[in-house]
Write an enzyme that holds these catalytic residues in place. Structure first.
Site, PDB file in Angstrom:
ATOM      1  N   CYS A  98      55.787  53.435  13.362  1.00 16.18           N
ATOM      2  CA  CYS A  98      54.744  53.828  14.408  1.00 16.18           C
ATOM      3  C   CYS A  98      54.232  52.689  14.726  1.00 16.18           C
ATOM      4  CB  CYS A  98      53.841  54.814  13.835  1.00 16.18           C
ATOM      5  SG  CYS A  98      52.517  54.179  12.984  1.00 16.18           S
ATOM      6  N   GLU A  99      53.687  52.539  16.042  1.00 15.62           N
ATOM      7  CA  GLU A  99      53.255  51.489  16.674  1.00 15.62           C
ATOM      8  C   GLU A  99      51.621  51.197  16.389  1.00 15.62           C
ATOM      9  OE1 GLU A  99      54.131  51.847  20.938  1.00 15.62           O
ATOM     10  OE2 GLU A  99      52.046  52.518  21.395  1.00 15.62           O
ATOM     11  N   HIS A 100      51.269  52.077  15.615  1.00 15.10           N
ATOM     12  CA  HIS A 100      49.753  52.012  15.277  1.00 15.10           C
ATOM     13  C   HIS A 100      49.422  51.546  14.044  1.00 15.10           C
ATOM     14  CE1 HIS A 100      49.571  55.464  18.558  1.00 15.10           C
ATOM     15  NE2 HIS A 100      49.213  54.306  19.057  1.00 15.10           N
ATOM     16  N   HIS A 101      50.417  51.833  13.093  1.00 18.72           N
ATOM     17  CA  HIS A 101      50.304  51.422  11.613  1.00 18.72           C
ATOM     18  C   HIS A 101      51.474  50.578  11.083  1.00 18.72           C
ATOM     19  CE1 HIS A 101      47.711  54.955  12.048  1.00 18.72           C
ATOM     20  NE2 HIS A 101      46.826  54.464  11.535  1.00 18.72           N
ATOM     21  N   GLN A 139      56.062  58.941  18.768  1.00 16.72           N
ATOM     22  CA  GLN A 139      57.029  60.213  19.154  1.00 16.72           C
ATOM     23  C   GLN A 139      57.233  60.459  20.394  1.00 16.72           C
ATOM     24  OE1 GLN A 139      57.124  62.624  15.902  1.00 16.72           O
ATOM     25  NE2 GLN A 139      58.336  64.405  17.170  1.00 16.72           N
ATOM     26  N   HIS A 167      55.460  61.247   9.885  1.00 14.78           N
ATOM     27  CA  HIS A 167      55.004  60.043  10.038  1.00 14.78           C
ATOM     28  C   HIS A 167      54.152  59.738   8.814  1.00 14.78           C
ATOM     29  CE1 HIS A 167      55.256  60.331  14.597  1.00 14.78           C
ATOM     30  NE2 HIS A 167      55.633  61.494  13.960  1.00 14.78           N
ATOM     31  N   CYS A 169      52.329  57.219   8.183  1.00 17.40           N
ATOM     32  CA  CYS A 169      50.824  56.691   8.311  1.00 17.40           C
ATOM     33  C   CYS A 169      49.938  58.120   8.095  1.00 17.40           C
ATOM     34  CB  CYS A 169      50.729  56.204   9.426  1.00 17.40           C
ATOM     35  SG  CYS A 169      51.135  57.079  11.224  1.00 17.40           S
TER      36      CYS A 169
END
Ligand SMILES: [Zn+2]
Length: 214
Positions: A98-101, A139, A167, A169
């Protein structure tokens, strides 16, 4: 067999970083900084080679940046005896981040399309999924990228992509919801407009949430 004319990419193009790519050494130093920041000692034996290992792992996890997913679909077959019914590849397992975590996203993708004249080798659909999975993702974006790429290159009567994923995260931190799968879908062409076609696809791939437990 024929080669489709190469059309310009619209969605699979590589991101253009605003800064130059750092050296391997700089990347390893950054990982060392994170180890220190986590509270450990990067000089102890168990961690000494970790920055190098993580850098190598990154080359694998993010190898999708160095491939063009559209290229996997360029080689198509025309001699299919007029076959124009649905082609479905289900349960394509993937690992993404995931590009956030930067946490893993583990899941399965189901891909279907309605060919016009050309079909593509079935393993190539899995390669497209893999190419996008091996980038930093959300996603929904990955789902749309896979569908749009197939639509753009093969120009079929429709494309359907359903992704089910967990996910990490979400399961290992924050709300700690284990066993929760996120389901997304992109329906294009006949899959969007024709309820029967869409229903047929959904029944071929099975009920999305029940197959995650397998
Ligand atoms: Zn995340």
């Amino acid at each position: 067999m024929s080669d489709v004319l190469k059309t310009p990419s619209f969605c699979s193009a590589q991101p253009k970083p605003s800064e130059p790519r750092p050296s391997r050494e700089e990347a390893e130093r950054a990982i060392r900084t994170l180890l220190l920041w986590a509270g450990d000692d990067p000089a102890r034996e168990g961690l000494r080679d970790t920055p190098a290992r993580v850098a190598r792992a990154y080359e694998d996890w993010f190898s999708g940046y160095s491939v063009d997913p559209e290229e996997f679909l360029q080689r198509t077959f025309e001699e299919v005896e007029g076959y124009d019914d649905m082609i479905v590849l289900k349960d394509i397992r993937f690992e993404s981040h995931c590009e956030h975590h930067l946490a893993p996203i583990i899941g399965r993708a189901h891909v279907g399309y309605l060919p016009t004249h050309r079909v593509v080798g079935i393993s190539k659909l899995a390669r497209v999924v893999e190419a996008y999975a091996r980038r930093l993702q959300v996603q929904e974006k990955m789902n749309a990228q896979i569908a749009n790429t197939i639509q753009h290159v093969l120009q079929p009567r429709g494309v359907a992509v359903v992704i089910e994923a967990t996910h990490q995260c979400m399961t290992t931190r924050g709300v700690h919801k284990t066993g929760v799968a996120m389901v997304t879908s992109t329906m294009l062409g006949d899959f969007r407009t024709n309820e029967i076609t869409r229903g047929e696809f959904l029944s071929v791939i099975g009920h999305p949430t029940s197959s995650m437990n397998g």
